[in-house]
Design a protein around this motif. Sequence first.
Motif, PDB file in Angstrom:
ATOM      1  N   MET A 189       0.840  -1.188   0.000  1.00 14.00           N
ATOM      2  CA  MET A 189       0.000   0.000   0.000  1.00 14.00           C
ATOM      3  C   MET A 189       0.878   1.242   0.000  1.00 14.00           C
ATOM      4  O   MET A 189       1.981   1.228   0.550  1.00 14.00           O
ATOM      5  CB  MET A 189      -0.926   0.018   1.228  1.00 14.00           C
ATOM      6  N   LEU A 190       0.382   2.312  -0.608  1.00 16.79           N
ATOM      7  CA  LEU A 190       1.112   3.569  -0.600  1.00 16.79           C
ATOM      8  C   LEU A 190       0.908   4.292   0.727  1.00 16.79           C
ATOM      9  O   LEU A 190      -0.119   4.108   1.379  1.00 16.79           O
ATOM     10  CB  LEU A 190       0.609   4.478  -1.729  1.00 16.79           C
ATOM     11  N   PRO A 191       1.871   5.126   1.137  1.00 12.22           N
ATOM     12  CA  PRO A 191       1.636   5.976   2.310  1.00 12.22           C
ATOM     13  C   PRO A 191       0.403   6.843   2.084  1.00 12.22           C
ATOM     14  O   PRO A 191       0.193   7.364   0.985  1.00 12.22           O
ATOM     15  CB  PRO A 191       2.917   6.828   2.378  1.00 12.22           C
ATOM     16  N   ALA A 192      -0.407   6.998   3.098  1.00 14.68           N
ATOM     17  CA  ALA A 192      -1.673   7.724   2.951  1.00 14.68           C
ATOM     18  C   ALA A 192      -1.466   9.171   2.517  1.00 14.68           C
ATOM     19  O   ALA A 192      -2.320   9.757   1.851  1.00 14.68           O
ATOM     20  CB  ALA A 192      -2.447   7.672   4.262  1.00 14.68           C
ATOM     21  N   ARG A 193      -0.316   9.759   2.886  1.00 17.24           N
ATOM     22  CA  ARG A 193      -0.088  11.170   2.586  1.00 17.24           C
ATOM     23  C   ARG A 193       0.538  11.396   1.216  1.00 17.24           C
ATOM     24  O   ARG A 193       0.845  12.547   0.860  1.00 17.24           O
ATOM     25  CB  ARG A 193       0.796  11.793   3.666  1.00 17.24           C
ATOM     26  N   ALA A 194       0.751  10.355   0.427  1.00 18.80           N
ATOM     27  CA  ALA A 194       1.418  10.494  -0.871  1.00 18.80           C
ATOM     28  C   ALA A 194       0.589  11.344  -1.832  1.00 18.80           C
ATOM     29  O   ALA A 194      -0.595  11.083  -2.038  1.00 18.80           O
ATOM     30  CB  ALA A 194       1.672   9.123  -1.479  1.00 18.80           C
ATOM     31  N   ASP A 195       1.211  12.376  -2.418  1.00 22.04           N
ATOM     32  CA  ASP A 195       0.554  13.207  -3.431  1.00 22.04           C
ATOM     33  C   ASP A 195       0.872  12.720  -4.834  1.00 22.04           C
ATOM     34  O   ASP A 195       0.010  12.735  -5.722  1.00 22.04           O
ATOM     35  CB  ASP A 195       1.009  14.666  -3.299  1.00 22.04           C
ATOM     36  N   VAL A 196       2.121  12.318  -5.036  1.00 28.28           N
ATOM     37  CA  VAL A 196       2.590  11.850  -6.346  1.00 28.28           C
ATOM     38  C   VAL A 196       3.413  10.592  -6.141  1.00 28.28           C
ATOM     39  O   VAL A 196       4.166  10.499  -5.167  1.00 28.28           O
ATOM     40  CB  VAL A 196       3.453  12.930  -7.050  1.00 28.28           C
TER      41      VAL A 196
ATOM     42  N   VAL B 283      -6.404   4.491  -5.417  1.00 31.02           N
ATOM     43  CA  VAL B 283      -5.254   5.378  -5.211  1.00 31.02           C
ATOM     44  C   VAL B 283      -5.628   6.795  -5.636  1.00 31.02           C
ATOM     45  O   VAL B 283      -6.053   7.017  -6.768  1.00 31.02           O
ATOM     46  CB  VAL B 283      -4.040   4.889  -6.027  1.00 31.02           C
ATOM     47  N   SER B 284      -5.462   7.749  -4.724  1.00 32.67           N
ATOM     48  CA  SER B 284      -5.743   9.147  -5.062  1.00 32.67           C
ATOM     49  C   SER B 284      -4.491   9.878  -5.540  1.00 32.67           C
ATOM     50  O   SER B 284      -4.589  10.960  -6.127  1.00 32.67           O
ATOM     51  CB  SER B 284      -6.319   9.873  -3.842  1.00 32.67           C
ATOM     52  N   ALA B 285      -3.317   9.294  -5.307  1.00 34.48           N
ATOM     53  CA  ALA B 285      -2.068   9.949  -5.694  1.00 34.48           C
ATOM     54  C   ALA B 285      -1.924  10.019  -7.209  1.00 34.48           C
ATOM     55  O   ALA B 285      -2.402   9.150  -7.943  1.00 34.48           O
ATOM     56  CB  ALA B 285      -0.883   9.191  -5.099  1.00 34.48           C
ATOM     57  N   VAL B 286      -1.265  11.068  -7.662  1.00 35.05           N
ATOM     58  CA  VAL B 286      -0.925  11.201  -9.079  1.00 35.05           C
ATOM     59  C   VAL B 286       0.117  10.146  -9.419  1.00 35.05           C
ATOM     60  O   VAL B 286       1.082   9.949  -8.676  1.00 35.05           O
ATOM     61  CB  VAL B 286      -0.376  12.613  -9.358  1.00 35.05           C
ATOM     62  N   ARG B 287      -0.064   9.466 -10.543  1.00 32.62           N
ATOM     63  CA  ARG B 287       0.806   8.334 -10.887  1.00 32.62           C
ATOM     64  C   ARG B 287       1.657   8.641 -12.119  1.00 32.62           C
ATOM     65  O   ARG B 287       1.113   8.981 -13.177  1.00 32.62           O
ATOM     66  CB  ARG B 287      -0.050   7.079 -11.122  1.00 32.62           C
ATOM     67  N   VAL B 288       2.989   8.485 -11.961  1.00 34.20           N
ATOM     68  CA  VAL B 288       3.931   8.686 -13.067  1.00 34.20           C
ATOM     69  C   VAL B 288       4.726   7.403 -13.247  1.00 34.20           C
ATOM     70  O   VAL B 288       5.444   6.980 -12.334  1.00 34.20           O
ATOM     71  CB  VAL B 288       4.888   9.866 -12.794  1.00 34.20           C
ATOM     72  N   ALA B 289       4.587   6.780 -14.397  1.00 34.56           N
ATOM     73  CA  ALA B 289       5.284   5.523 -14.668  1.00 34.56           C
ATOM     74  C   ALA B 289       6.708   5.803 -15.156  1.00 34.56           C
ATOM     75  O   ALA B 289       6.937   6.715 -15.955  1.00 34.56           O
ATOM     76  CB  ALA B 289       4.527   4.717 -15.708  1.00 34.56           C
ATOM     77  N   VAL B 290       7.657   5.025 -14.668  1.00 30.79           N
ATOM     78  CA  VAL B 290       9.055   5.092 -15.115  1.00 30.79           C
ATOM     79  C   VAL B 290       9.314   3.836 -15.936  1.00 30.79           C
ATOM     80  O   VAL B 290       9.122   2.719 -15.447  1.00 30.79           O
ATOM     81  CB  VAL B 290      10.026   5.160 -13.930  1.00 30.79           C
TER      82      VAL B 290
END
Length: 202
Positions: free
Chosen positions: A49-56, A76-83
């Motif tokens: 799981m992602l940290p709850a406070r993650a923005d991106v 997931v509410s965070a903005v997602r950028v794929a690498v």
Amino acid sequence: MSWDPPSYRSLARAFVVVIHPDDEDCTALCQQLRRIGCRVTAMWPPPAMLPARADVVFYLEDPAGRHRHLWHAEPVSAVRVAVIAYENPVVLEAIAAANAHAVVSKPIRTFGILASVFVACTLSRYEEKLLARIARLDDTLKSRRLIERATRVLSARLELSEDAAYAAMRAEAMARQMSISAMAESIINAEGLLAPKERKHD
């Protein structure tokens, strides 16, 4: 539909999670994000799981690798950028399935990271606005269908025209200081309770 794009100041305050092996690319990405002003934490292997406070979140998309992004399965509410390290149909399908808002390629170059974050946040905010609008339209449509159904019930019960039945329902809703959709729901619920009893007496 009006909406506000993100500001540079809001990007600089963002909490960014980088999910990538600890290598030169990860170091370069984290350093550039910190130069922008972001608060950055790197994680590997991918968390459940992602940290709850993650923005991106920047995450390595490698379908052929042995590590899986289990956090994709959760809302997931965070903005997602794929690498990504390469392009092929499998990678592109994985990016689409994850609903990524932007993509950066390896090897990581510092130029373009800020633009990628800005575009990703802009798309994410616009997506949120569209989803909220769709939800409001869906609620409106459901209310209209509910009111139409209740109007037909009253029309049959009171032997009124549908226009007269709607007017009566609207007047009763105003008298009780409740929305017409709530009044319609009450009428339909009452009809559901009365109809079985009436069939028994027939």
